[in-house]
Design a protein around this motif. Structure first.
Motif, PDB file in Angstrom:
ATOM      1  N   LEU A 275       0.849  -1.185   0.000  1.00 20.19           N
ATOM      2  CA  LEU A 275       0.000   0.000   0.000  1.00 20.19           C
ATOM      3  C   LEU A 275       0.886   1.237   0.000  1.00 20.19           C
ATOM      4  O   LEU A 275       1.916   1.274   0.686  1.00 20.19           O
ATOM      5  CB  LEU A 275      -0.912   0.028   1.221  1.00 20.19           C
ATOM      6  CG  LEU A 275      -1.918  -1.108   1.356  1.00 20.19           C
ATOM      7  CD1 LEU A 275      -2.758  -0.914   2.621  1.00 20.19           C
ATOM      8  CD2 LEU A 275      -2.816  -1.213   0.134  1.00 20.19           C
ATOM      9  N   CYS A 276       0.496   2.237  -0.765  1.00 23.83           N
ATOM     10  CA  CYS A 276       1.262   3.486  -0.859  1.00 23.83           C
ATOM     11  C   CYS A 276       0.352   4.675  -0.588  1.00 23.83           C
ATOM     12  O   CYS A 276      -0.795   4.693  -1.034  1.00 23.83           O
ATOM     13  CB  CYS A 276       1.858   3.660  -2.254  1.00 23.83           C
ATOM     14  SG  CYS A 276       2.824   2.265  -2.833  1.00 23.83           S
TER      15      CYS A 276
ATOM     16  N   THR B 273       2.705  12.963  -9.442  1.00 21.30           N
ATOM     17  CA  THR B 273       2.284  12.184  -8.277  1.00 21.30           C
ATOM     18  C   THR B 273       3.517  11.745  -7.507  1.00 21.30           C
ATOM     19  O   THR B 273       4.451  11.192  -8.081  1.00 21.30           O
ATOM     20  CB  THR B 273       1.476  10.946  -8.724  1.00 21.30           C
ATOM     21  OG1 THR B 273       0.292  11.381  -9.405  1.00 21.30           O
ATOM     22  CG2 THR B 273       1.076  10.113  -7.513  1.00 21.30           C
ATOM     23  N   LYS B 274       3.502  12.026  -6.211  1.00 21.94           N
ATOM     24  CA  LYS B 274       4.626  11.643  -5.362  1.00 21.94           C
ATOM     25  C   LYS B 274       4.153  10.692  -4.263  1.00 21.94           C
ATOM     26  O   LYS B 274       3.184  10.980  -3.567  1.00 21.94           O
ATOM     27  CB  LYS B 274       5.274  12.880  -4.731  1.00 21.94           C
ATOM     28  CG  LYS B 274       6.097  13.712  -5.702  1.00 21.94           C
ATOM     29  CD  LYS B 274       6.872  14.794  -4.978  1.00 21.94           C
ATOM     30  CE  LYS B 274       7.754  15.581  -5.936  1.00 21.94           C
ATOM     31  NZ  LYS B 274       8.880  14.781  -6.443  1.00 21.94           N
TER      32      LYS B 274
ATOM     33  N   VAL C 214      -4.748   6.428  -1.166  1.00 19.25           N
ATOM     34  CA  VAL C 214      -4.049   5.156  -0.998  1.00 19.25           C
ATOM     35  C   VAL C 214      -4.061   4.400  -2.328  1.00 19.25           C
ATOM     36  O   VAL C 214      -5.090   4.317  -2.991  1.00 19.25           O
ATOM     37  CB  VAL C 214      -4.719   4.294   0.090  1.00 19.25           C
ATOM     38  CG1 VAL C 214      -4.025   2.950   0.218  1.00 19.25           C
ATOM     39  CG2 VAL C 214      -4.719   5.020   1.424  1.00 19.25           C
ATOM     40  N   ARG C 215      -2.908   3.850  -2.696  1.00 19.52           N
ATOM     41  CA  ARG C 215      -2.813   3.032  -3.908  1.00 19.52           C
ATOM     42  C   ARG C 215      -2.375   1.627  -3.512  1.00 19.52           C
ATOM     43  O   ARG C 215      -1.531   1.455  -2.637  1.00 19.52           O
ATOM     44  CB  ARG C 215      -1.805   3.639  -4.876  1.00 19.52           C
ATOM     45  CG  ARG C 215      -1.855   3.009  -6.279  1.00 19.52           C
ATOM     46  CD  ARG C 215      -0.782   3.583  -7.170  1.00 19.52           C
ATOM     47  NE  ARG C 215       0.544   3.140  -6.757  1.00 19.52           N
ATOM     48  CZ  ARG C 215       1.616   3.933  -6.710  1.00 19.52           C
ATOM     49  NH1 ARG C 215       1.523   5.200  -7.040  1.00 19.52           N
ATOM     50  NH2 ARG C 215       2.783   3.443  -6.333  1.00 19.52           N
ATOM     51  N   THR C 216      -2.978   0.624  -4.151  1.00 22.34           N
ATOM     52  CA  THR C 216      -2.630  -0.768  -3.894  1.00 22.34           C
ATOM     53  C   THR C 216      -1.814  -1.302  -5.057  1.00 22.34           C
ATOM     54  O   THR C 216      -2.286  -1.332  -6.191  1.00 22.34           O
ATOM     55  CB  THR C 216      -3.902  -1.626  -3.721  1.00 22.34           C
ATOM     56  OG1 THR C 216      -4.719  -1.051  -2.700  1.00 22.34           O
ATOM     57  CG2 THR C 216      -3.543  -3.048  -3.333  1.00 22.34           C
ATOM     58  N   ASP C 217      -0.576  -1.692  -4.775  1.00 23.07           N
ATOM     59  CA  ASP C 217       0.310  -2.255  -5.793  1.00 23.07           C
ATOM     60  C   ASP C 217       0.463  -3.751  -5.537  1.00 23.07           C
ATOM     61  O   ASP C 217       0.775  -4.171  -4.422  1.00 23.07           O
ATOM     62  CB  ASP C 217       1.688  -1.598  -5.748  1.00 23.07           C
ATOM     63  CG  ASP C 217       1.674  -0.138  -6.177  1.00 23.07           C
ATOM     64  OD1 ASP C 217       0.640   0.305  -6.721  1.00 23.07           O
ATOM     65  OD2 ASP C 217       2.686   0.548  -5.960  1.00 23.07           O
TER      66      ASP C 217
ATOM     67  N   ARG D 289      -0.297  -1.838 -10.779  1.00 25.02           N
ATOM     68  CA  ARG D 289      -0.408  -0.595  -9.996  1.00 25.02           C
ATOM     69  C   ARG D 289      -1.815  -0.050 -10.117  1.00 25.02           C
ATOM     70  O   ARG D 289      -2.278   0.294 -11.204  1.00 25.02           O
ATOM     71  CB  ARG D 289       0.620   0.410 -10.483  1.00 25.02           C
ATOM     72  CG  ARG D 289       0.598   1.744  -9.784  1.00 25.02           C
ATOM     73  CD  ARG D 289       1.877   2.514 -10.066  1.00 25.02           C
ATOM     74  NE  ARG D 289       3.008   1.931  -9.352  1.00 25.02           N
ATOM     75  CZ  ARG D 289       4.270   2.333  -9.512  1.00 25.02           C
ATOM     76  NH1 ARG D 289       4.553   3.274 -10.380  1.00 25.02           N
ATOM     77  NH2 ARG D 289       5.246   1.764  -8.816  1.00 25.02           N
ATOM     78  N   GLY D 290      -2.523   0.043  -8.997  1.00 23.25           N
ATOM     79  CA  GLY D 290      -3.908   0.487  -9.006  1.00 23.25           C
ATOM     80  C   GLY D 290      -4.054   1.995  -9.016  1.00 23.25           C
ATOM     81  O   GLY D 290      -3.081   2.752  -8.950  1.00 23.25           O
ATOM     82  N   ASP D 291      -5.297   2.454  -9.104  1.00 22.10           N
ATOM     83  CA  ASP D 291      -5.592   3.872  -9.013  1.00 22.10           C
ATOM     84  C   ASP D 291      -5.344   4.359  -7.584  1.00 22.10           C
ATOM     85  O   ASP D 291      -5.333   3.578  -6.632  1.00 22.10           O
ATOM     86  CB  ASP D 291      -7.047   4.150  -9.380  1.00 22.10           C
ATOM     87  CG  ASP D 291      -7.336   3.848 -10.837  1.00 22.10           C
ATOM     88  OD1 ASP D 291      -6.394   3.939 -11.641  1.00 22.10           O
ATOM     89  OD2 ASP D 291      -8.491   3.530 -11.158  1.00 22.10           O
ATOM     90  N   THR D 292      -5.181   5.679  -7.433  1.00 27.86           N
ATOM     91  CA  THR D 292      -5.060   6.272  -6.112  1.00 27.86           C
ATOM     92  C   THR D 292      -6.450   6.698  -5.658  1.00 27.86           C
ATOM     93  O   THR D 292      -7.062   7.577  -6.253  1.00 27.86           O
ATOM     94  CB  THR D 292      -4.114   7.485  -6.145  1.00 27.86           C
ATOM     95  OG1 THR D 292      -2.816   7.054  -6.575  1.00 27.86           O
ATOM     96  CG2 THR D 292      -3.988   8.105  -4.768  1.00 27.86           C
TER      97      THR D 292
END
Length: 253
Positions: free
Chosen positions: A52-53, A70-71, A119-122, A131-134
């Protein structure tokens, strides 16, 4: 909150992933709780890991032009390598610590215009990164931040917009590669001396640095930046008088 289901990197018939948050809103320095639900596809799949990012849209300068990028600013690994059998369902709980400097995205339940953070789920499936959407995450102010915001409102300052800018605020303990600016139009009693005020918080576990940048008017022209420090206990106080004193001192009232 359920994040968008992602198609597996193995294509149609591959595994799917749903990220479910049990925390509706979070505060800087807090923790997001939830679980990642993995569902096997039509055949077994080798998953090397799920991460998770936290990511945000940040304004950057390209020469004389401005743009956005995007950071990422926080990551947590939910699980390591595993074999997901066809049709298998696996729920992996997580607790995601949120950095103290995480920007605010909502105040009083209302989204701050201009803020894009989530949150993005990779998922690493068989060596291919899916790599998913944020997806949006609500970040509400801590009590001491809330008191500063309330003080500005009580003094007559009007919220205009908020954004994130790449770079550092000189003289602060900032650790992230960007900072938030919450922009206010000047209150009537200060309008002769400044056009607007930009507020930034540099927050840590023990204190908050409150950075105010004043866009001064006319003969008072030019930008003036002042940094003030509050501890978290100030969240139990009315800070209207304190903030009024900061502004009058900075503007020479």
């Amino acid at each position: 909150m359920v994040f968008k289901r992602l198609l597996g990197a193995l294509g149609v018939g591959g595994p799917t992933v749903d990220t479910v948050l049990s925390t509706p809103a979070v505060y800087p320095g807090g923790t997001v709780h939830g679980q990642v639900n993995l569902v096997g596809g039509e055949r077994d799949a080798e998953i090397n890991g799920v991460t998770l990012c936290l990511a945000a849209r940040v304004e950057v300068e390209y020469g004389d032009e401005e743009g956005h990028t995007t950071k990422e600013f926080a990551r947590v690994q939910v699980c390591g390598p595993l074999r997901l059998a066809a049709g298998e369902r696996l729920a992996v709980p997580f607790a995601f610590p949120v950095p103290w400097e995480t920007p605010l995205t909502a105040i009083g339940g209302h989204h701050l215009s201009g803020m894009v953070l989530g949150v993005r789920t990779d998922v690493d499936i068989a060596g291919q990164l899916d790599r998913g959407d944020t997806d949006p995450l609500a970040v509400e102010p801590l009590p001491v931040q809330q008191r500063v915001l309330e003080a500005l409102s009580a003094l007559g300052f009007h919220f205009h917009r908020a954004d994130l800018e790449a770079g550092r605020i000189h003289g602060t303990s900032q650790t992230l590669p960007f900072y938030q600016e919450i922009e206010y139009k000047a209150a009537a009693q200060f309008a002769r001396r400044c056009n607007e005020v930009e507020l930034s918080f540099v927050t840590g576990p023990h204190r908050v640095e409150v950075v105010l940048e004043f866009d001064k008017r006319g003969v008072f022209g030019g930008d003036s930046v002042r940094t003030f420090v509050l501890d978290h206990a100030a969240g139990q106080q009315d800070l209207t008088g304190t903030v009024d004193g900061w502004i009058r001192g900075a503007l020479g009232h």
